[in-house]
Design a protein around this motif. Structure first.
Motif, PDB file in Angstrom:
ATOM      1  N   ASN A  35       0.858  -1.174   0.000  1.00  0.00           N
ATOM      2  CA  ASN A  35       0.000   0.000   0.000  1.00  0.00           C
ATOM      3  C   ASN A  35       0.903   1.235   0.000  1.00  0.00           C
ATOM      4  O   ASN A  35       2.036   1.184   0.518  1.00  0.00           O
ATOM      5  CB  ASN A  35      -0.861   0.038   1.266  1.00  0.00           C
ATOM      6  N   ALA A  36       0.430   2.337  -0.560  1.00  0.00           N
ATOM      7  CA  ALA A  36       1.242   3.547  -0.612  1.00  0.00           C
ATOM      8  C   ALA A  36       0.371   4.761  -0.358  1.00  0.00           C
ATOM      9  O   ALA A  36      -0.812   4.783  -0.726  1.00  0.00           O
ATOM     10  CB  ALA A  36       1.938   3.676  -1.967  1.00  0.00           C
ATOM     11  N   ALA A  37       0.972   5.757   0.232  1.00  0.00           N
ATOM     12  CA  ALA A  37       0.242   6.998   0.490  1.00  0.00           C
ATOM     13  C   ALA A  37       1.215   8.162   0.513  1.00  0.00           C
ATOM     14  O   ALA A  37       2.393   7.998   0.851  1.00  0.00           O
ATOM     15  CB  ALA A  37      -0.515   6.920   1.811  1.00  0.00           C
ATOM     16  N   TRP A  38       0.690   9.290   0.159  1.00  0.00           N
ATOM     17  CA  TRP A  38       1.418  10.552   0.267  1.00  0.00           C
ATOM     18  C   TRP A  38       0.805  11.379   1.393  1.00  0.00           C
ATOM     19  O   TRP A  38      -0.420  11.514   1.476  1.00  0.00           O
ATOM     20  CB  TRP A  38       1.346  11.342  -1.033  1.00  0.00           C
ATOM     21  N   TYR A  39       1.684  11.923   2.206  1.00  0.00           N
ATOM     22  CA  TYR A  39       1.290  12.835   3.270  1.00  0.00           C
ATOM     23  C   TYR A  39       2.044  14.152   3.062  1.00  0.00           C
ATOM     24  O   TYR A  39       3.032  14.197   2.334  1.00  0.00           O
ATOM     25  CB  TYR A  39       1.676  12.272   4.653  1.00  0.00           C
ATOM     26  N   ARG A  40       1.570  15.179   3.712  1.00  0.00           N
ATOM     27  CA  ARG A  40       2.315  16.439   3.683  1.00  0.00           C
ATOM     28  C   ARG A  40       2.238  17.106   5.041  1.00  0.00           C
ATOM     29  O   ARG A  40       1.295  16.907   5.806  1.00  0.00           O
ATOM     30  CB  ARG A  40       1.791  17.366   2.594  1.00  0.00           C
ATOM     31  N   ALA A  51      -3.071  11.610  -0.401  1.00  0.00           N
ATOM     32  CA  ALA A  51      -3.647  10.612  -1.301  1.00  0.00           C
ATOM     33  C   ALA A  51      -3.130   9.236  -0.920  1.00  0.00           C
ATOM     34  O   ALA A  51      -2.025   9.102  -0.393  1.00  0.00           O
ATOM     35  CB  ALA A  51      -3.297  10.916  -2.754  1.00  0.00           C
ATOM     36  N   MET A  52      -3.953   8.225  -1.214  1.00  0.00           N
ATOM     37  CA  MET A  52      -3.607   6.854  -0.876  1.00  0.00           C
ATOM     38  C   MET A  52      -3.917   5.942  -2.049  1.00  0.00           C
ATOM     39  O   MET A  52      -4.898   6.143  -2.768  1.00  0.00           O
ATOM     40  CB  MET A  52      -4.404   6.403   0.353  1.00  0.00           C
ATOM     41  N   LEU A  53      -3.076   4.937  -2.234  1.00  0.00           N
ATOM     42  CA  LEU A  53      -3.297   3.917  -3.256  1.00  0.00           C
ATOM     43  C   LEU A  53      -3.039   2.570  -2.599  1.00  0.00           C
ATOM     44  O   LEU A  53      -1.914   2.248  -2.241  1.00  0.00           O
ATOM     45  CB  LEU A  53      -2.338   4.128  -4.436  1.00  0.00           C
ATOM     46  N   THR A  54      -4.096   1.795  -2.429  1.00  0.00           N
ATOM     47  CA  THR A  54      -3.928   0.504  -1.768  1.00  0.00           C
ATOM     48  C   THR A  54      -3.343  -0.514  -2.740  1.00  0.00           C
ATOM     49  O   THR A  54      -3.310  -0.296  -3.962  1.00  0.00           O
ATOM     50  CB  THR A  54      -5.255  -0.023  -1.229  1.00  0.00           C
ATOM     51  N   ARG A  55      -2.937  -1.633  -2.198  1.00  0.00           N
ATOM     52  CA  ARG A  55      -2.321  -2.667  -3.042  1.00  0.00           C
ATOM     53  C   ARG A  55      -3.323  -3.246  -4.032  1.00  0.00           C
ATOM     54  O   ARG A  55      -2.930  -3.839  -5.035  1.00  0.00           O
ATOM     55  CB  ARG A  55      -1.727  -3.757  -2.159  1.00  0.00           C
ATOM     56  N   THR A  56      -4.616  -3.069  -3.747  1.00  0.00           N
ATOM     57  CA  THR A  56      -5.645  -3.561  -4.661  1.00  0.00           C
ATOM     58  C   THR A  56      -6.089  -2.496  -5.657  1.00  0.00           C
ATOM     59  O   THR A  56      -6.954  -2.752  -6.489  1.00  0.00           O
ATOM     60  CB  THR A  56      -6.865  -4.051  -3.874  1.00  0.00           C
ATOM     61  N   LEU A  87       2.584  10.909  -7.533  1.00  0.00           N
ATOM     62  CA  LEU A  87       1.531  11.828  -7.113  1.00  0.00           C
ATOM     63  C   LEU A  87       1.552  13.030  -8.036  1.00  0.00           C
ATOM     64  O   LEU A  87       2.591  13.665  -8.222  1.00  0.00           O
ATOM     65  CB  LEU A  87       1.761  12.297  -5.675  1.00  0.00           C
ATOM     66  N   GLY A  88       0.412  13.325  -8.614  1.00  0.00           N
ATOM     67  CA  GLY A  88       0.273  14.498  -9.441  1.00  0.00           C
ATOM     68  C   GLY A  88      -0.649  15.506  -8.785  1.00  0.00           C
ATOM     69  O   GLY A  88      -1.700  15.134  -8.246  1.00  0.00           O
ATOM     70  N   ALA A  98       4.473  22.563   1.424  1.00  0.00           N
ATOM     71  CA  ALA A  98       4.690  21.612   2.509  1.00  0.00           C
ATOM     72  C   ALA A  98       5.822  20.674   2.139  1.00  0.00           C
ATOM     73  O   ALA A  98       6.284  20.652   0.991  1.00  0.00           O
ATOM     74  CB  ALA A  98       3.420  20.794   2.769  1.00  0.00           C
ATOM     75  N   ALA A  99       6.244  19.902   3.117  1.00  0.00           N
ATOM     76  CA  ALA A  99       7.105  18.765   2.849  1.00  0.00           C
ATOM     77  C   ALA A  99       6.197  17.574   2.568  1.00  0.00           C
ATOM     78  O   ALA A  99       5.276  17.308   3.356  1.00  0.00           O
ATOM     79  CB  ALA A  99       8.015  18.473   4.023  1.00  0.00           C
ATOM     80  N   TYR A 100       6.438  16.882   1.471  1.00  0.00           N
ATOM     81  CA  TYR A 100       5.599  15.761   1.064  1.00  0.00           C
ATOM     82  C   TYR A 100       6.344  14.461   1.341  1.00  0.00           C
ATOM     83  O   TYR A 100       7.494  14.292   0.923  1.00  0.00           O
ATOM     84  CB  TYR A 100       5.253  15.873  -0.416  1.00  0.00           C
ATOM     85  N   TYR A 101       5.667  13.559   2.044  1.00  0.00           N
ATOM     86  CA  TYR A 101       6.267  12.295   2.456  1.00  0.00           C
ATOM     87  C   TYR A 101       5.513  11.121   1.849  1.00  0.00           C
ATOM     88  O   TYR A 101       4.279  11.136   1.738  1.00  0.00           O
ATOM     89  CB  TYR A 101       6.229  12.158   3.978  1.00  0.00           C
ATOM     90  N   CYS A 102       6.264  10.099   1.529  1.00  0.00           N
ATOM     91  CA  CYS A 102       5.675   8.868   1.014  1.00  0.00           C
ATOM     92  C   CYS A 102       5.755   7.785   2.083  1.00  0.00           C
ATOM     93  O   CYS A 102       6.774   7.654   2.774  1.00  0.00           O
ATOM     94  CB  CYS A 102       6.436   8.418  -0.235  1.00  0.00           C
ATOM     95  N   ARG A 103       4.699   7.048   2.191  1.00  0.00           N
ATOM     96  CA  ARG A 103       4.622   5.926   3.138  1.00  0.00           C
ATOM     97  C   ARG A 103       4.257   4.664   2.374  1.00  0.00           C
ATOM     98  O   ARG A 103       3.340   4.675   1.553  1.00  0.00           O
ATOM     99  CB  ARG A 103       3.560   6.218   4.198  1.00  0.00           C
ATOM    100  N   SER A 104       4.989   3.604   2.612  1.00  0.00           N
ATOM    101  CA  SER A 104       4.667   2.286   2.056  1.00  0.00           C
ATOM    102  C   SER A 104       4.445   1.331   3.219  1.00  0.00           C
ATOM    103  O   SER A 104       5.224   1.324   4.167  1.00  0.00           O
ATOM    104  CB  SER A 104       5.806   1.775   1.167  1.00  0.00           C
ATOM    105  N   TRP A 105       3.395   0.540   3.122  1.00  0.00           N
ATOM    106  CA  TRP A 105       3.141  -0.382   4.226  1.00  0.00           C
ATOM    107  C   TRP A 105       2.433  -1.648   3.775  1.00  0.00           C
ATOM    108  O   TRP A 105       1.758  -1.693   2.741  1.00  0.00           O
ATOM    109  CB  TRP A 105       2.362   0.307   5.349  1.00  0.00           C
TER     110      TRP A 105
END
Length: 122
Positions: A35-40, A51-56, A87-88, A98-105
């Motif tokens: 799963n992946a998501a962008w935070y700021r 924004a979030m994009l799940t593995r499905t 991320l667009g 902002a500072a934009y961070y990516c999270r993978s889980w």
């Protein structure tokens, strides 16, 4: 172990667009779609989901970027040990600074990048 690195930030004029990339690498990616998501996080404010994009393939967007944001995942590469989530953001405004961070889980396994700074200013 998975390493996450963001790129694509910088200075953008109001009304402009940007494309951020989140590259996740590691042998675990060969076996899993994370799963992946962008935070700021803006100065003086708490980190928020963009924004979030799940593995499905399910996507979720914050109200603040709904309709002007996209999130997508490239096909795996480098022997299936590399995955990129993009991320667009369009019609950028100063409040997008902002500072934009990516999270993978995957389950309780979680990885964060160090962030990519975006400044929207004329």
């Amino acid at each position: 172990q998975v390493q996450v690195v963001e790129s694509g930030g910088g200075l953008v004029q109001p009304g402009g667009s940007l494309r951020l990339s989140c590259v996740a690498t590691g042998t675990l990616i060969r076996h899993r779609t994370y799963n992946a998501a962008w935070y700021r996080q803006a100065p003086g404010k708490e980190r928020e989901l963009v924004a979030m994009l799940t593995r499905t393939g399910t996507t979720t967007f914050a109200d603040s970027v709904q309709g002007r944001s996209t999130i997508s995942r490239d096909a795996r590469s480098d022997g299936n040990t590399k995955n990129t989530v993009r991320l667009g953001l369009d019609n950028l405004q100063p409040e997008d600074t902002a500072a934009y961070y990516c999270r993978s889980w995957w389950g309780s396994e979680e990885y964060w990048g160090r962030g990519s700074s975006v400044t929207v200013s004329s």
